[in-house]
Design an enzyme around this catalytic site. Structure first.
Site, PDB file in Angstrom:
ATOM      1  N   HIS A 242     -68.635  12.170  21.430  1.00 41.54           N
ATOM      2  CA  HIS A 242     -68.006  12.853  22.567  1.00 41.54           C
ATOM      3  C   HIS A 242     -66.873  13.767  22.122  1.00 41.54           C
ATOM      4  O   HIS A 242     -66.491  14.688  22.857  1.00 41.54           O
ATOM      5  CB  HIS A 242     -67.555  11.852  23.640  1.00 41.54           C
ATOM      6  CG  HIS A 242     -66.348  11.042  23.329  1.00 41.54           C
ATOM      7  ND1 HIS A 242     -66.411   9.746  22.860  1.00 41.54           N
ATOM      8  CD2 HIS A 242     -65.030  11.317  23.451  1.00 41.54           C
ATOM      9  CE1 HIS A 242     -65.187   9.262  22.709  1.00 41.54           C
ATOM     10  NE2 HIS A 242     -64.329  10.203  23.060  1.00 41.54           N
TER      11      HIS A 242
ATOM     12  N   ASP B 127     -71.701   6.300  19.272  1.00 43.73           N
ATOM     13  CA  ASP B 127     -70.804   7.416  19.587  1.00 43.73           C
ATOM     14  C   ASP B 127     -70.180   7.987  18.314  1.00 43.73           C
ATOM     15  O   ASP B 127     -69.026   7.714  17.986  1.00 43.73           O
ATOM     16  CB  ASP B 127     -69.717   6.921  20.556  1.00 43.73           C
ATOM     17  CG  ASP B 127     -68.978   8.055  21.241  1.00 43.73           C
ATOM     18  OD1 ASP B 127     -69.124   9.209  20.796  1.00 43.73           O
ATOM     19  OD2 ASP B 127     -68.252   7.791  22.212  1.00 43.73           O
TER      20      ASP B 127
ATOM     21  N   SER C 197     -59.832   8.435  20.212  1.00 44.92           N
ATOM     22  CA  SER C 197     -61.280   8.576  20.075  1.00 44.92           C
ATOM     23  C   SER C 197     -61.612   9.156  18.705  1.00 44.92           C
ATOM     24  O   SER C 197     -61.091  10.191  18.311  1.00 44.92           O
ATOM     25  CB  SER C 197     -61.825   9.506  21.164  1.00 44.92           C
ATOM     26  OG  SER C 197     -61.732   8.910  22.425  1.00 44.92           O
TER      27      SER C 197
END
Length: 720
Positions: free
Chosen positions: A86, A222, A651
């Protein structure tokens, strides 16, 4: 018996430190003094110098800020970068077309020549930091107004940044901490030639979609991979075919041993923002006024975008990143509302502030601190409706390009036309870049629909605070429905599309800009966003000073024992352990701190937008072809939990074992602990990470890109 009582008392006295062992986002320069001994007890095997060193290579040299909003890590001696899927999403979408959709199908460069350069992507290396609190704070005093104080501080910051930039070689940023009670400068080096190496298809990288977002158990791969390039001397350079892969000062080795309950886990990254010092009524304002408006406005934008994205794959690619970002924060803010309400955070903070107020009104403290709580509470009481209004309006501006772009572009053009010919030549490339940024990913029917829906929502729900006279009249004249207003404005506007803007530039009539209906509408909204009365400015100044004094007083009185500053996108370290949540029947794992491919396949729904899986993955699973990446107990690991303290911006952060080896990539938190940005809950708060074994299995076995795995250093296997 007495010995038992004394031992019990001693244990209780020590309890706050043990309870908060996993809490905190710590400065690397203070690790030796504040954390190193505690970390060693938990399993760290590195010295503090091996984590942060100015003169020698250390862990911090392998951690980069990725494109300003995420974290990434260097994992090879040739500048290979790992981050979240992402985080790379917008770059992958930019490089994709309807015919070659890398988001949908994945991509793996067969060699370095096949790696692809997005238009705008950079990584930022952290060089060093230092404390400049005394230098800055000696320039100000309590008699100054907040405006004068901030002006003096900004002047000193500009000097510090210039002194440490080495003539522009480095980017230097001075940041406030503890609400302006301390200041530190950070020196960075930016590399702009960053190329896509590989990405799994989004059916893996985004598996679970919005349904699983912020949830556990998770089964998401991810991650995505990039490479940093430099000139022949290893310095930052603009893209060139002659650039070479960066030779980093340090890169992370990989561990394939896996994780078990209570294993030490350390995360380095760039957490975006926390508000652990936020007053009680600030939390109350968010829960009851600001966040509900944010959630409703974001959902409105998402729903209207989705209608058009589902109809056209090109449109879907254009808006993929914007939709994903909006959806992420939509669910986050709803989770914040629920978690803050359930945890009683307002009540906890109110008790703390009551104790502080008692301390503040003692004779020796009253002059400085006596009115702090009253000033803060008065501020929030008077700004609750504004907070609701501003969040409806901000979501309009974020999701509707027609909401903000006509004003920003129109004002830039007015400036351009008012300059002489030489200045215009200088400004024109910036104008062209702005046009491209507005209309590069743009679909007019979608944009009209989003603006109509958001105006209807904003003028309905934000009106109690007060709309601008123009918007109020349009609302009244059209009975709250802006469809006709927007359709007519777009039909007549210079700013309707890239083509109409370029046509205007070929035959300019500058006077037409100020009368353009879309510009007038957008400029009115933008003016409302920025509007601030003298009373509001004074109230803001009073609040800013009171908040700064609240934090100073809480630290001085020891009523709040937090030793670390709020996150603000500067490099931090958090540490904790692999830590299970209570047993969950949805998870097939023996201990609820990891997930397996068995659980992944159980979620599989053929053709489903969120839970589909590639046929090859299903085939490999059926054959149990997991190779050396399987756990010692035979299962294929997917994700795992630790109790590290992280937030947005983390992240892509590396999760490291006690030896500094990469064991996973952090990508999410659990929705039960969404109050974590405000108050840390040791029982609930978890970091969700991709197990590095799943990452390497996907690259090697699934994608057939073993050459990329071979480039990395597997601890105990191919040490280099």
């Amino acid at each position: 018996m007495k010995k038992f009582i004394f031992a019990l008392i001693a244990g209780i006295l020590l309890l706050p430190n043990s309870v908060k062992a996993d809490e905190g986002m710590w400065f690397l320069m203070f690790i030796e003094r504040l954390n190193h001994r505690d970390m060693e007890k938990m399993g760290l095997q590195l010295t503090s110098e091996e984590i942060y060193s100015i003169n020698h290579s250390s862990l911090k040299d392998a951690i980069v800020q990725f494109n300003g909003g995420c974290t990434a890590e260097i994992v090879s001696k040739e500048g290979l970068v790992l981050t979240n899927h992402h985080c790379g999403y917008s770059a992958i979408a930019e490089l994709s077309t309807a015919e070659q959709n890398y988001l949908k199908d994945g991509f793996w460069a067969k060699d370095k020549r096949a790696e692809m350069k997005p238009k705008s992507l950079y990584v930022r290396f952290f060089v060093r930091m230092d404390d400049v609190s005394k230098r800055i704070l000696l320039k100000v005093n309590d008699k100054m107004s907040e405006t004068d104080r901030n002006k003096v501080i900004q002047q000193e910051i500009a000097l510090i940044e210039k002194e440490n930039s080495e003539g522009g070689k480095y980017t230097v940023s001075v940041r406030p901490f503890f609400q302006g009670n301390e200041y530190y400068y950070f020196v960075y080096q930016d590399y702009k030639d960053v190329r896509l190496v590989g990405t799994p298809p989004e059916s893996i990288g985004k598996f679970g979609g919005d349904t699983d977002n912020w949830e556990w158990p998770r089964h998401t791969g991810d991650f995505s991979m990039f490479r940093v390039y430099a000139d022949k001397n290893g310095n930052p350079a603009e893209y060139s075919k002659d650039n070479l892969p960066l030779k980093p000062k340090h890169y992370l080795p990989i561990s394939l041993k896996g994780v078990e309950e209570n294993d030490f886990a350390m995360i380095l990254g760039y957490p975006g923002r926390t508000n652990r010092w936020m007053p009680a009524n600030g939390i109350n304002q968010n829960v009851n006024f600001a966040y509900p408006a944010w959630v409703e406005g974001a959902k409105m934008g998402m729903d209207r975008m989705k209608v058009y994205m589902d109809k056209d794959e090109t449109v879907s690619l254009q808006y993929a990143s914007k939709y994903a970002s909006t959806a992420n924060y939509w669910k986050n803010r709803q989770g914040m509302i629920d978690a803050l309400t359930k945890s009683g955070t307002v009540e906890t903070k109110t008790i703390e502030e009551s104790k502080f107020n008692d301390w503040a009104n003692k004779s020796e403290n009253k002059a400085k601190y006596g009115q702090v709580v009253a000033t803060i509470n008065d501020y929030y009481a008077k700004t609750n409706l504004k907070a609701r209004h501003d969040n409806y309006l901000s979501q309009l501006m974020r999701t509707a390009t027609y909401g903000s772009a006509p004003a920003n572009l129109g004002n830039s053009l007015l400036y351009y036309f008012n300059e002489n010919e030489a200045k215009r030549a200088e400004v024109l490339p910036k104008i062209n870049a702005l046009i491209e940024s507005v209309y590069g990913k743009f679909y007019a029917p979608l944009e009209k629909d989003v603006l109509i829906a958001q105006l209807n929502l904003y003028t309905s729900k934000g009106a109690e605070f007060g709309l601008s006279p123009m918007i109020s009249k349009l609302k009244e004249d059209n009975k709250g429905d802006f469809a006709t207003v927007v359709n007519e404005a777009v039909f007549k506007s210079i700013f309707a599309s890239k083509e109409t803007v370029l046509a205007f530039l070929n035959n300019p009539k500058p006077e037409a800009i100020s009368a353009d209906p879309l510009y007038v509408l957008s400029n009115d909204l933008l003016t409302k966003v920025r509007a601030k009365s003298e009373d509001q400015q004074q109230m803001d100044d009073n609040f800013e000073k009171a908040y700064r004094n609240l934090v100073e007083g809480l630290r001085e009185s020891k009523i709040n024992s937090i030793q670390y500053p709020d996150a603000n996108s500067t490099l931090r370290l958090s540490y904790g352990k692999v830590n299970a949540l209570p047993k969950d029947p949805r998870n097939d794992a023996k201990v609820n701190n990891y997930t397996t491919m068995t659980g992944l396949v159980k979620k599989y729904k053929a053709g489903d937008e969120e839970f589909d899986l590639p046929a090859r993955l299903l085939e490999l699973n059926k054959a149990k072809d997991f190779g050396k990446y399987a756990d010692k107990n035979g299962y294929m690991p997917i994700n795992f939990l630790s109790d590290n303290d992280i937030t947005g911006g983390n992240s892509g952060s590396p999760v490291l074992n006690g030896k500094g080896e990469l064991i996973g990539i952090a990508f999410d938190g659990n929705i039960e602990a969404m109050a974590g940005d405000v108050i840390f809950d040791k029982k609930l708060q978890r970091t969700i990470s991709v197990d590095i074994r799943y990452v390497l299995w996907l690259i090697d076995k699934y994608a057939g890109a073993k050459h990329i795995v071979d480039e990395m250093t597997i601890a105990g296997e191919n040490l280099k």
